[in-house]
Design a protein around this motif. Sequence first.
Motif, PDB file in Angstrom:
ATOM      1  N   ILE A  54       0.795  -1.184   0.031  1.00  0.00           N
ATOM      2  CA  ILE A  54      -0.103   0.067  -0.083  1.00  0.00           C
ATOM      3  C   ILE A  54       0.892   1.214  -0.198  1.00  0.00           C
ATOM      4  O   ILE A  54       0.351   2.379   0.094  1.00  0.00           O
ATOM      5  CB  ILE A  54      -0.938   0.075   1.151  1.00  0.00           C
ATOM      6  N   VAL A  55       2.036   1.155  -0.321  1.00  0.00           N
ATOM      7  CA  VAL A  55       3.024   2.134  -0.485  1.00  0.00           C
ATOM      8  C   VAL A  55       3.598   2.242  -1.761  1.00  0.00           C
ATOM      9  O   VAL A  55       4.113   1.479  -2.051  1.00  0.00           O
ATOM     10  CB  VAL A  55       4.192   2.208   0.702  1.00  0.00           C
ATOM     11  N   ARG A  56       3.672   3.623  -2.368  1.00  0.00           N
ATOM     12  CA  ARG A  56       4.164   3.567  -3.829  1.00  0.00           C
ATOM     13  C   ARG A  56       4.880   4.943  -3.706  1.00  0.00           C
ATOM     14  O   ARG A  56       4.458   6.010  -3.430  1.00  0.00           O
ATOM     15  CB  ARG A  56       2.948   3.586  -4.694  1.00  0.00           C
ATOM     16  N   SER A  57       6.372   4.745  -4.208  1.00  0.00           N
ATOM     17  CA  SER A  57       7.063   5.967  -4.380  1.00  0.00           C
ATOM     18  C   SER A  57       6.569   6.856  -5.574  1.00  0.00           C
ATOM     19  O   SER A  57       6.178   6.253  -6.723  1.00  0.00           O
ATOM     20  CB  SER A  57       8.557   5.584  -4.548  1.00  0.00           C
ATOM     21  N   VAL A  58       6.603   8.026  -5.481  1.00  0.00           N
ATOM     22  CA  VAL A  58       6.207   9.019  -6.593  1.00  0.00           C
ATOM     23  C   VAL A  58       7.425   9.967  -6.827  1.00  0.00           C
ATOM     24  O   VAL A  58       7.976  10.239  -5.747  1.00  0.00           O
ATOM     25  CB  VAL A  58       4.926   9.480  -6.309  1.00  0.00           C
ATOM     26  N   ILE A  59       7.316  11.004  -7.802  1.00  0.00           N
ATOM     27  CA  ILE A  59       8.278  11.810  -8.020  1.00  0.00           C
ATOM     28  C   ILE A  59       7.837  13.189  -7.987  1.00  0.00           C
ATOM     29  O   ILE A  59       8.579  14.036  -8.178  1.00  0.00           O
ATOM     30  CB  ILE A  59       9.229  11.464  -9.359  1.00  0.00           C
ATOM     31  N   SER A  60       6.448  13.240  -7.958  1.00  0.00           N
ATOM     32  CA  SER A  60       5.905  14.503  -8.085  1.00  0.00           C
ATOM     33  C   SER A  60       4.320  14.566  -7.475  1.00  0.00           C
ATOM     34  O   SER A  60       3.994  13.439  -7.264  1.00  0.00           O
ATOM     35  CB  SER A  60       5.621  14.894  -9.578  1.00  0.00           C
ATOM     36  N   PRO A  61       4.144  15.659  -6.857  1.00  0.00           N
ATOM     37  CA  PRO A  61       2.761  15.959  -6.299  1.00  0.00           C
ATOM     38  C   PRO A  61       1.770  15.514  -7.129  1.00  0.00           C
ATOM     39  O   PRO A  61       0.631  14.993  -6.922  1.00  0.00           O
ATOM     40  CB  PRO A  61       2.804  17.250  -5.899  1.00  0.00           C
ATOM     41  N   ASP A  62       1.827  15.773  -8.443  1.00  0.00           N
ATOM     42  CA  ASP A  62       0.661  15.496  -9.565  1.00  0.00           C
ATOM     43  C   ASP A  62       0.466  13.895  -9.654  1.00  0.00           C
ATOM     44  O   ASP A  62      -0.580  13.472  -9.585  1.00  0.00           O
ATOM     45  CB  ASP A  62       1.020  16.015 -10.878  1.00  0.00           C
ATOM     46  N   VAL A  74       4.529   8.384  -1.620  1.00  0.00           N
ATOM     47  CA  VAL A  74       5.418   8.904  -0.871  1.00  0.00           C
ATOM     48  C   VAL A  74       6.570   9.364  -1.641  1.00  0.00           C
ATOM     49  O   VAL A  74       7.092   8.706  -2.702  1.00  0.00           O
ATOM     50  CB  VAL A  74       6.200   7.728   0.059  1.00  0.00           C
ATOM     51  N   LEU A  75       7.023  10.465  -1.345  1.00  0.00           N
ATOM     52  CA  LEU A  75       8.187  11.157  -1.860  1.00  0.00           C
ATOM     53  C   LEU A  75       9.316  10.704  -0.932  1.00  0.00           C
ATOM     54  O   LEU A  75       9.670  10.943   0.099  1.00  0.00           O
ATOM     55  CB  LEU A  75       8.277  12.647  -1.776  1.00  0.00           C
ATOM     56  N   ASP A  76      10.020   9.464  -1.496  1.00  0.00           N
ATOM     57  CA  ASP A  76      10.938   8.749  -0.569  1.00  0.00           C
ATOM     58  C   ASP A  76      12.332   9.449  -0.590  1.00  0.00           C
ATOM     59  O   ASP A  76      12.995   9.616  -1.630  1.00  0.00           O
ATOM     60  CB  ASP A  76      10.996   7.418  -1.202  1.00  0.00           C
ATOM     61  N   ILE A  77      12.377   9.826   0.894  1.00  0.00           N
ATOM     62  CA  ILE A  77      13.901  10.222   1.407  1.00  0.00           C
ATOM     63  C   ILE A  77      14.309   9.452   2.341  1.00  0.00           C
ATOM     64  O   ILE A  77      13.901   9.549   3.578  1.00  0.00           O
ATOM     65  CB  ILE A  77      13.919  11.852   1.504  1.00  0.00           C
ATOM     66  N   PRO A  78      15.088   8.479   2.002  1.00  0.00           N
ATOM     67  CA  PRO A  78      15.261   7.235   3.051  1.00  0.00           C
ATOM     68  C   PRO A  78      16.126   7.773   4.444  1.00  0.00           C
ATOM     69  O   PRO A  78      16.991   8.774   4.313  1.00  0.00           O
ATOM     70  CB  PRO A  78      16.173   6.272   2.154  1.00  0.00           C
ATOM     71  N   LEU A  79      15.830   7.046   5.256  1.00  0.00           N
ATOM     72  CA  LEU A  79      16.607   7.189   6.614  1.00  0.00           C
ATOM     73  C   LEU A  79      18.053   6.990   6.305  1.00  0.00           C
ATOM     74  O   LEU A  79      18.363   5.995   5.692  1.00  0.00           O
ATOM     75  CB  LEU A  79      16.235   6.305   7.578  1.00  0.00           C
ATOM     76  N   ARG A  80      18.809   7.830   6.833  1.00  0.00           N
ATOM     77  CA  ARG A  80      20.375   7.403   6.847  1.00  0.00           C
ATOM     78  C   ARG A  80      20.899   6.084   7.669  1.00  0.00           C
ATOM     79  O   ARG A  80      21.991   5.733   7.656  1.00  0.00           O
ATOM     80  CB  ARG A  80      21.027   8.798   7.217  1.00  0.00           C
ATOM     81  N   ALA A  81      19.906   5.994   8.815  1.00  0.00           N
ATOM     82  CA  ALA A  81      20.269   4.797   9.747  1.00  0.00           C
ATOM     83  C   ALA A  81      18.996   3.903  10.191  1.00  0.00           C
ATOM     84  O   ALA A  81      17.830   4.726   9.898  1.00  0.00           O
ATOM     85  CB  ALA A  81      21.060   5.130  10.803  1.00  0.00           C
ATOM     86  N   PRO A  82      19.030   2.651  10.456  1.00  0.00           N
ATOM     87  CA  PRO A  82      17.810   1.860  10.891  1.00  0.00           C
ATOM     88  C   PRO A  82      17.319   2.610  12.090  1.00  0.00           C
ATOM     89  O   PRO A  82      18.059   3.167  13.004  1.00  0.00           O
ATOM     90  CB  PRO A  82      18.461   0.613  11.199  1.00  0.00           C
ATOM     91  N   VAL A  83      15.985   2.591  12.270  1.00  0.00           N
ATOM     92  CA  VAL A  83      15.397   3.099  13.649  1.00  0.00           C
ATOM     93  C   VAL A  83      14.317   1.973  14.077  1.00  0.00           C
ATOM     94  O   VAL A  83      13.501   1.277  13.309  1.00  0.00           O
ATOM     95  CB  VAL A  83      14.488   4.457  13.251  1.00  0.00           C
TER      96      VAL A  83
END
Length: 335
Positions: A54-62, A74-83
Amino acid sequence: MKTGPLALTLGDPAGIGPEIIVKAWTQLRQTGPAFLVVGDSQSLASASGSGATIVRSVISPDEAAKVFPDAIPVLDIPLRAPVVSGQPTSAAAKSVIQWIETAVGLALSGQVSGVVTAPIAKAPLYEAGFAFPGHTEFLGELTQATRFDGARGPIMMLAVPGLRTTLVTVHEPLSQVAAALSIEKVVNAGLVTAQALRRDFGVEAPRLAVAGLNPHAGESGTIGREEHEIIAPAIRALRDLGVDATGPIPADSLFPEEMRARYDAALCMYHDQALIPVKMLDFWGGVNVTLGLPLVRTSPDHGTAFDIAGRGLARADSLVAAIRMADEIATRRAA
């Protein structure tokens, strides 16, 4: 017309932000308002219980607006370390800050209609060098909080059906509140509140009730001078500027239903004076609104709740209310 979906920041990934975002999307996917999550897609996938389906990476608000009924965009900006859920860490701080900065940039450029922020925890951010008391102050810096008719945000408002409160001081220790007050600060908060009531909430002739600081509003100066020396002069100045302001009113008399019918917002002197009555009226559904910004920003009125994070217990009521209110404000501003 307003442009694009809302941008919703993930908040602290170790808190309840990912979980309540998934629950909010489940509730709103068919009706909207649509939103784009700015954050780490894996955190959302883990919180969903359904994995990445149910999660889909996108590149624009449109693209996000088209995806929204079927998946969480999701505008995917990954974490730098595990949480790990429930275990806050300063290692996530740079990502949390980047998510906020990105969402604000999207709003300022007109690609999204507003920003809704999931809760952040201040201590891990401070450990990483974050220099602001909280979200509100950081957003003021990022936007340079434009002036409206001589007044300047950011001003914090808490809103539930039947009550809006705004704050002159926000994250000041109680022992420092009196010293932090000034005529100028009270006037500024009153002006920004009145302007926002007109612009964002459609109140044509706003009425402000101004709280006193001391018990019994100082009782003629016998148990505090701030009402005489700061708050009353500020109220007179607000009236001279065309704002319907009354007070100072003892805080213990300001919030019964009969009193609330007499004003459109209560201007409070410090944090708990404003938040306690709001949470008494609607603990689960309150919304934090930042007034006086060149963009729309709302958030839930609660924190990260690390103690229940990852356990499926968090309620999304406040986040859903914040999303709906941001959409309503954006629609009014566009009109």
